[in-house]
Design a protein around this motif. Sequence first.
Motif, PDB file in Angstrom:
ATOM      1  N   LEU A   1       0.814  -1.218   0.000  1.00 49.98           N
ATOM      2  CA  LEU A   1       0.000   0.000   0.000  1.00 49.98           C
ATOM      3  C   LEU A   1       0.845   1.265   0.000  1.00 49.98           C
ATOM      4  O   LEU A   1       0.325   2.358  -0.214  1.00 49.98           O
ATOM      5  CB  LEU A   1      -0.945   0.003   1.215  1.00 49.98           C
TER       6      LEU A   1
ATOM      7  N   GLY B   1       0.427   3.239  -3.075  1.00 52.50           N
ATOM      8  CA  GLY B   1      -0.866   3.863  -3.335  1.00 52.50           C
ATOM      9  C   GLY B   1      -2.015   2.981  -2.897  1.00 52.50           C
ATOM     10  O   GLY B   1      -1.831   1.789  -2.588  1.00 52.50           O
ATOM     11  N   ALA B   2      -3.219   3.556  -2.881  1.00 52.34           N
ATOM     12  CA  ALA B   2      -4.409   2.832  -2.444  1.00 52.34           C
ATOM     13  C   ALA B   2      -4.692   1.655  -3.367  1.00 52.34           C
ATOM     14  O   ALA B   2      -4.423   1.699  -4.571  1.00 52.34           O
ATOM     15  CB  ALA B   2      -5.609   3.769  -2.409  1.00 52.34           C
ATOM     16  N   LYS B   3      -5.252   0.581  -2.803  1.00 55.10           N
ATOM     17  CA  LYS B   3      -5.562  -0.613  -3.585  1.00 55.10           C
ATOM     18  C   LYS B   3      -6.901  -1.203  -3.145  1.00 55.10           C
ATOM     19  O   LYS B   3      -7.266  -1.144  -1.958  1.00 55.10           O
ATOM     20  CB  LYS B   3      -4.466  -1.674  -3.418  1.00 55.10           C
TER      21      LYS B   3
ATOM     22  N   SER C   1      -5.770   2.195   2.089  1.00 54.68           N
ATOM     23  CA  SER C   1      -4.556   3.015   1.996  1.00 54.68           C
ATOM     24  C   SER C   1      -3.930   3.140   3.375  1.00 54.68           C
ATOM     25  O   SER C   1      -4.565   2.854   4.400  1.00 54.68           O
ATOM     26  CB  SER C   1      -4.868   4.399   1.427  1.00 54.68           C
TER      27      SER C   1
ATOM     28  N   ARG D   1     -11.379   0.889  -1.207  1.00 51.36           N
ATOM     29  CA  ARG D   1      -9.935   0.843  -1.447  1.00 51.36           C
ATOM     30  C   ARG D   1      -9.196   1.178  -0.161  1.00 51.36           C
ATOM     31  O   ARG D   1      -9.554   2.105   0.565  1.00 51.36           O
ATOM     32  CB  ARG D   1      -9.556   1.835  -2.564  1.00 51.36           C
TER      33      ARG D   1
END
Length: 339
Positions: A39, A42-44, A82, A80
Amino acid sequence: MSATNPTQVTPERIMQFAWAYAAPLIIEAGIRHRVFDELDTGAKSLDELQSATGASARGLSTLANALVGLNLLQKDADGRYSLTPESAAFLVRSKPSFMGGLILHTSAHLIPRWLHLNEVVRTGVPVRAVNQEETGSTFFEDFVVDIFPLSYPAAKALAAYLNLSAAAAPVSVLDLAAGSGVWGIALAQSSQQVHVIAVDWPGVLPTTQKTVGQFGLTGQYEFSAGDLLEADFGSEHHIAILGHILHSEGEKRSRALLKKTFKALASGGTIAIQEYLVNKDRTGPANGLLFAVNMLINTDEGGTFSFEEISDWLREAGFVDSRTLDSAGVSPLILATKP
């Protein structure tokens, strides 16, 4: 109508304590499954996170949601995940500020031994004395690397306080029970004038050498194998460092060690000690008192001590001007000077 009793007790804290073991194990699972590492880019979504980590969808969603509950992850309206500022700073392995090393030892080393606390309190005998060379070398080989980031900021603060970057002549540093080498490394980084003598058990020194080599500082080092009370410390050193050593040594060995260190320093030399300090009445702070229990479980005579106690030992050894230096570590550094 009865008035509400403002001092009424509730079971809330007891309920929190009952589940206190869960948080470190959840964080550990997040570290070991690279949740924080993945993470960091970036956001996933859950699917993206599952693809990146290889963990099961059920396990990963349950774990990630628990980390949201602990405020170590955030989840947006689209589901998502993060990082939070806290997890981004301290739980990503690749960052020098990574603080997860102690967490990584929770399930494998700490909890199994803590489960014997009742018996240890009854007998006063540790589960396994990691302060003894025959039982402690293997434990510390990996552990010292994992906890490197815990001491590095404090070591950098010490180097700045000593103004080593301005050194015009050679500075001899004695790093006792050097472990990963973190204290000497920070000082050696500040000036090429610094030469470090790292002392530790023969089973641990290869780890010290490897870490020093990774920092490109081998040319500023020499390595001396042996138990602290038996190894040759040499003499006329300008700085001696005892980073998280006294708590495992206990009072008797610590007092002997400080006297031996005094003899190894040059006049005007500085000793620097990092410890989990407690107040003189042993009523706080909580993490120092809890760490004393950890020493009860894992060492034969170890514990945590107050600044006043350590200051008395330093005075007994011949040091003057015991003082503290604020740092980013678990407690202030304790410094004293050889007249």
